[in-house]
Scaffold this motif. Structure first.
Motif, PDB file in Angstrom:
ATOM      1  N   ALA A 148       0.449  -1.197  30.964  1.00 37.91           N
ATOM      2  CA  ALA A 148       1.756  -1.846  30.928  1.00 37.91           C
ATOM      3  C   ALA A 148       1.724  -3.196  31.640  1.00 37.91           C
ATOM      4  CB  ALA A 148       2.808  -0.937  31.566  1.00 37.91           C
ATOM      5  N   GLY A 149       0.967  -3.282  32.748  1.00 34.16           N
ATOM      6  CA  GLY A 149       0.864  -4.553  33.466  1.00 34.16           C
ATOM      7  C   GLY A 149       0.129  -5.613  32.669  1.00 34.16           C
ATOM      8  N   ARG A 150      -0.947  -5.234  31.995  1.00 33.63           N
ATOM      9  CA  ARG A 150      -1.681  -6.204  31.172  1.00 33.63           C
ATOM     10  C   ARG A 150      -0.830  -6.666  29.983  1.00 33.63           C
ATOM     11  NH1 ARG A 150      -5.732  -2.233  31.994  1.00 33.63           N
ATOM     12  NH2 ARG A 150      -5.509  -1.509  29.835  1.00 33.63           N
ATOM     13  N   LYS A 151      -0.138  -5.728  29.361  1.00 36.51           N
ATOM     14  CA  LYS A 151       0.723  -6.079  28.224  1.00 36.51           C
ATOM     15  C   LYS A 151       1.863  -6.993  28.680  1.00 36.51           C
ATOM     16  CE  LYS A 151       3.481  -3.898  24.565  1.00 36.51           C
ATOM     17  NZ  LYS A 151       4.759  -4.532  24.920  1.00 36.51           N
ATOM     18  N   TYR A 152       2.415  -6.705  29.847  1.00 38.54           N
ATOM     19  CA  TYR A 152       3.504  -7.535  30.388  1.00 38.54           C
ATOM     20  C   TYR A 152       3.025  -8.976  30.598  1.00 38.54           C
ATOM     21  CZ  TYR A 152       6.888  -9.256  33.829  1.00 38.54           C
ATOM     22  OH  TYR A 152       7.819 -10.016  34.504  1.00 38.54           O
ATOM     23  N   GLN A 153       1.828  -9.143  31.129  1.00 36.08           N
ATOM     24  CA  GLN A 153       1.293 -10.491  31.346  1.00 36.08           C
ATOM     25  C   GLN A 153       1.092 -11.236  30.029  1.00 36.08           C
ATOM     26  OE1 GLN A 153      -2.043 -10.668  34.268  1.00 36.08           O
ATOM     27  NE2 GLN A 153      -1.650  -8.475  34.540  1.00 36.08           N
ATOM     28  N   ALA A 154       0.530 -10.544  29.029  1.00 38.39           N
ATOM     29  CA  ALA A 154       0.302 -11.185  27.737  1.00 38.39           C
ATOM     30  C   ALA A 154       1.625 -11.567  27.074  1.00 38.39           C
ATOM     31  CB  ALA A 154      -0.491 -10.250  26.831  1.00 38.39           C
ATOM     32  N   ASP A 155       2.623 -10.683  27.169  1.00 34.64           N
ATOM     33  CA  ASP A 155       3.935 -11.000  26.601  1.00 34.64           C
ATOM     34  C   ASP A 155       4.568 -12.202  27.296  1.00 34.64           C
ATOM     35  OD1 ASP A 155       3.634  -8.883  24.882  1.00 34.64           O
ATOM     36  OD2 ASP A 155       4.861  -7.491  26.065  1.00 34.64           O
ATOM     37  N   ARG A 156       4.453 -12.251  28.613  1.00 33.28           N
ATOM     38  CA  ARG A 156       5.012 -13.387  29.358  1.00 33.28           C
ATOM     39  C   ARG A 156       4.314 -14.695  28.985  1.00 33.28           C
ATOM     40  NH1 ARG A 156       7.539 -12.872  34.359  1.00 33.28           N
ATOM     41  NH2 ARG A 156       7.545 -15.159  34.253  1.00 33.28           N
ATOM     42  N   LEU A 157       3.002 -14.634  28.787  1.00 35.68           N
ATOM     43  CA  LEU A 157       2.269 -15.844  28.411  1.00 35.68           C
ATOM     44  C   LEU A 157       2.755 -16.363  27.055  1.00 35.68           C
ATOM     45  CD1 LEU A 157       0.016 -17.910  28.829  1.00 35.68           C
ATOM     46  CD2 LEU A 157      -1.590 -16.245  27.873  1.00 35.68           C
ATOM     47  N   GLN A 158       2.982 -15.454  26.110  1.00 34.54           N
ATOM     48  CA  GLN A 158       3.428 -15.872  24.784  1.00 34.54           C
ATOM     49  C   GLN A 158       4.872 -16.358  24.789  1.00 34.54           C
ATOM     50  OE1 GLN A 158       2.367 -12.351  22.341  1.00 34.54           O
ATOM     51  NE2 GLN A 158       1.121 -13.758  21.122  1.00 34.54           N
ATOM     52  N   SER A 159       5.722 -15.706  25.554  1.00 37.26           N
ATOM     53  CA  SER A 159       7.140 -16.044  25.502  1.00 37.26           C
ATOM     54  C   SER A 159       7.525 -17.194  26.420  1.00 37.26           C
ATOM     55  CB  SER A 159       7.979 -14.808  25.849  1.00 37.26           C
ATOM     56  OG  SER A 159       7.694 -14.380  27.177  1.00 37.26           O
ATOM     57  N   ASP A 160       6.997 -17.220  27.638  1.00 37.21           N
ATOM     58  CA  ASP A 160       7.454 -18.200  28.636  1.00 37.21           C
ATOM     59  C   ASP A 160       6.552 -19.424  28.747  1.00 37.21           C
ATOM     60  OD1 ASP A 160       9.342 -16.290  29.058  1.00 37.21           O
ATOM     61  OD2 ASP A 160       8.593 -15.642  31.009  1.00 37.21           O
ATOM     62  N   PHE A 161       5.313 -19.323  28.284  1.00 44.48           N
ATOM     63  CA  PHE A 161       4.377 -20.436  28.453  1.00 44.48           C
ATOM     64  C   PHE A 161       3.734 -20.819  27.113  1.00 44.48           C
ATOM     65  CE2 PHE A 161       4.616 -18.095  32.429  1.00 44.48           C
ATOM     66  CZ  PHE A 161       4.925 -19.100  33.324  1.00 44.48           C
ATOM     67  N   ALA A 162       4.505 -20.652  26.044  1.00 44.61           N
ATOM     68  CA  ALA A 162       3.983 -20.992  24.717  1.00 44.61           C
ATOM     69  C   ALA A 162       3.630 -22.468  24.612  1.00 44.61           C
ATOM     70  CB  ALA A 162       5.012 -20.608  23.651  1.00 44.61           C
ATOM     71  N   ALA A 163       4.312 -23.332  25.390  1.00 46.02           N
ATOM     72  CA  ALA A 163       4.035 -24.771  25.330  1.00 46.02           C
ATOM     73  C   ALA A 163       2.624 -25.100  25.801  1.00 46.02           C
ATOM     74  CB  ALA A 163       5.059 -25.521  26.174  1.00 46.02           C
ATOM     75  N   PHE A 164       2.043 -24.228  26.612  1.00 55.41           N
ATOM     76  CA  PHE A 164       0.683 -24.456  27.085  1.00 55.41           C
ATOM     77  C   PHE A 164      -0.359 -24.082  26.032  1.00 55.41           C
ATOM     78  CE2 PHE A 164       2.560 -24.380  31.361  1.00 55.41           C
ATOM     79  CZ  PHE A 164       1.881 -25.424  31.948  1.00 55.41           C
ATOM     80  N   LEU A 165      -0.030 -23.146  25.160  1.00 57.70           N
ATOM     81  CA  LEU A 165      -1.007 -22.599  24.221  1.00 57.70           C
ATOM     82  C   LEU A 165      -1.247 -23.561  23.064  1.00 57.70           C
ATOM     83  CD1 LEU A 165       0.157 -18.862  24.086  1.00 57.70           C
ATOM     84  CD2 LEU A 165      -1.668 -19.872  25.466  1.00 57.70           C
ATOM     85  N   ALA A 166      -2.534 -23.771  22.778  1.00 56.34           N
ATOM     86  CA  ALA A 166      -2.918 -24.646  21.661  1.00 56.34           C
ATOM     87  C   ALA A 166      -3.230 -23.830  20.412  1.00 56.34           C
ATOM     88  CB  ALA A 166      -4.130 -25.480  22.053  1.00 56.34           C
ATOM     89  N   GLY A 167      -2.952 -22.548  20.450  1.00 56.72           N
ATOM     90  CA  GLY A 167      -3.210 -21.672  19.315  1.00 56.72           C
ATOM     91  C   GLY A 167      -2.669 -20.299  19.629  1.00 56.72           C
ATOM     92  N   PRO A 168      -2.876 -19.331  18.778  1.00 55.55           N
ATOM     93  CA  PRO A 168      -2.350 -17.983  19.009  1.00 55.55           C
ATOM     94  C   PRO A 168      -3.100 -17.259  20.130  1.00 55.55           C
ATOM     95  CG  PRO A 168      -3.742 -18.005  17.065  1.00 55.55           C
ATOM     96  CD  PRO A 168      -3.617 -19.435  17.515  1.00 55.55           C
ATOM     97  N   LEU A 169      -2.385 -16.385  20.788  1.00 54.87           N
ATOM     98  CA  LEU A 169      -2.993 -15.502  21.780  1.00 54.87           C
ATOM     99  C   LEU A 169      -3.575 -14.299  21.048  1.00 54.87           C
ATOM    100  CD1 LEU A 169      -3.541 -14.349  24.644  1.00 54.87           C
ATOM    101  CD2 LEU A 169      -1.204 -13.436  24.590  1.00 54.87           C
ATOM    102  N   ARG A 170      -4.854 -14.067  21.193  1.00 57.86           N
ATOM    103  CA  ARG A 170      -5.516 -12.943  20.534  1.00 57.86           C
ATOM    104  C   ARG A 170      -5.757 -11.838  21.566  1.00 57.86           C
ATOM    105  NH1 ARG A 170      -7.525 -17.601  18.519  1.00 57.86           N
ATOM    106  NH2 ARG A 170      -9.106 -17.730  20.161  1.00 57.86           N
ATOM    107  N   ARG A 171      -5.315 -10.637  21.218  1.00 50.18           N
ATOM    108  CA  ARG A 171      -5.466  -9.482  22.122  1.00 50.18           C
ATOM    109  C   ARG A 171      -5.640  -8.212  21.298  1.00 50.18           C
ATOM    110  NH1 ARG A 171       0.677  -8.583  24.540  1.00 50.18           N
ATOM    111  NH2 ARG A 171       1.814  -9.312  22.720  1.00 50.18           N
TER     112      ARG A 171
END
Length: 295
Positions: free
Chosen positions: A183-206
């Motif tokens: 649950a903690g790892r999933k929470y971090q990945a979800d936060r990265l996609q939702s709150d820091f999408a501006a940083f990502l230069a492509g999709p998050l693969r998990r």
């Protein structure tokens, strides 16, 4: 003549004293012997009484053993086995109830069912309540899982084989570790996609277990900064921080010392902090990020 008489009288006195001394020594020896014989007689009497008592106790013990065997022979084997299994099942039920009461503060709760007990495991990360899962246990011999909502990628069968029959407390604790870490790892990945999408230069693969993440990001999301590629591997499924981190950068200036220093610092951050905290630290360094994206 007087001298001769005096010598005789002195000799007679000395001889008399010697005789008296011999008599005293003899009487002492006789007295000591009599006392020793009296003590010996007393000890022999005690020994005899103790031996009699020992024999009585042995006979009584044999009689009790014979009565126990006779009573056991009058009970049907199936009935004895049924009573024993009922007692074991009841003890297991009480044990599970005690565990649930003791570990309620860890996110474990449960209720009794007609079959046994249904355990609810509530997960959390950094004070945020996340998903809940349940395990329906049948209290019988052997203990078994009737139904559950544990994700298929959690090694439930392996954990059950190790601990369910021998230590229910350890079984639940171990299952909590796996679920909370997932649950903690999933929470971090979800936060990265939702709150820091501006940083990502492509999709998050998990993957489904969220123990392998890969993504490309820029430290200056609105600038022309060099993109970094990150690969995070969580070999230990009971942890929320990666065990292996690889960060590379793309571009023609591959020999830039500043880029290499930045890459190494990013790896250290990913090793030591959750994902959303890493990107929050990027924002706090004055990078051009819309802070409304950071919750």
């Amino acid at each position: 003549m007087e001298r001769a008489n005096n010598s005789k009288s002195r000799g007679g006195v000395l001889a008399h004293l010697e005789r008296l001394e011999i008599q005293v020594n003899r009487s002492r020896k006789n007295s000591d012997l009599q006392r020793a014989q009296a003590v010996e007689g007393t000890l022999r009497t005690k020994i005899h009484k103790l031996r009699c008592l020992r024999d009585e106790l042995r006979a009584e013990a044999k009689q009790r053993q014979a009565r126990v065997k006779a009573s056991a022979a009058n009970v049907e084997p199936d009935q004895t086995l049924e009573i024993s299994e009922q007692e074991v099942a009841e003890r297991r039920r009480e044990n599970v109830k005690a565990i649930l009461r003791a570990y309620r503060f860890t996110g474990l709760s449960g209720k009794l069912t007609s079959r046994g007990v249904c355990v609810c495991i509530s997960t959390a990360f950094e004070g945020n309540l996340l998903d809940s899962y349940f395990v329906d246990l049948v209290i019988q011999k052997p203990l078994r899982i009737h139904h559950h909502s544990i994700p298929v990628f959690i090694p439930l069968e392996e954990i059950s084989a190790k601990y369910l029959q021998t230590d229910v407390q350890h079984f639940l604790f171990c299952l909590c570790e796996y679920l909370n870490a997932y649950a903690g790892r999933k929470y971090q990945a979800d936060r990265l996609q939702s709150d820091f999408a501006a940083f990502l230069a492509g999709p998050l693969r998990r993957n489904s277990l969220c123990n392998l993440l890969s993504f490309t990001y820029k430290v200056e999301p609105r600038g022309q900064s060099v993109p970094f590629c990150a690969r995070l591997l969580y070999k230990d499924l009971t942890t929320t921080l990666p065990t292996d981190v690889t960060v590379t950068y793309q571009g023609t200036d591959a020999s830039s010392p500043s880029l290499e220093e930045q890459r190494a610092s990013h790896e250290n951050l990913f090793f030591s902090k959750p994902l959303h905290q890493v990107f929050t630290s990027f924002a706090r360094k004055g990078e051009k990020l819309d802070m409304s994206l950071v919750s």
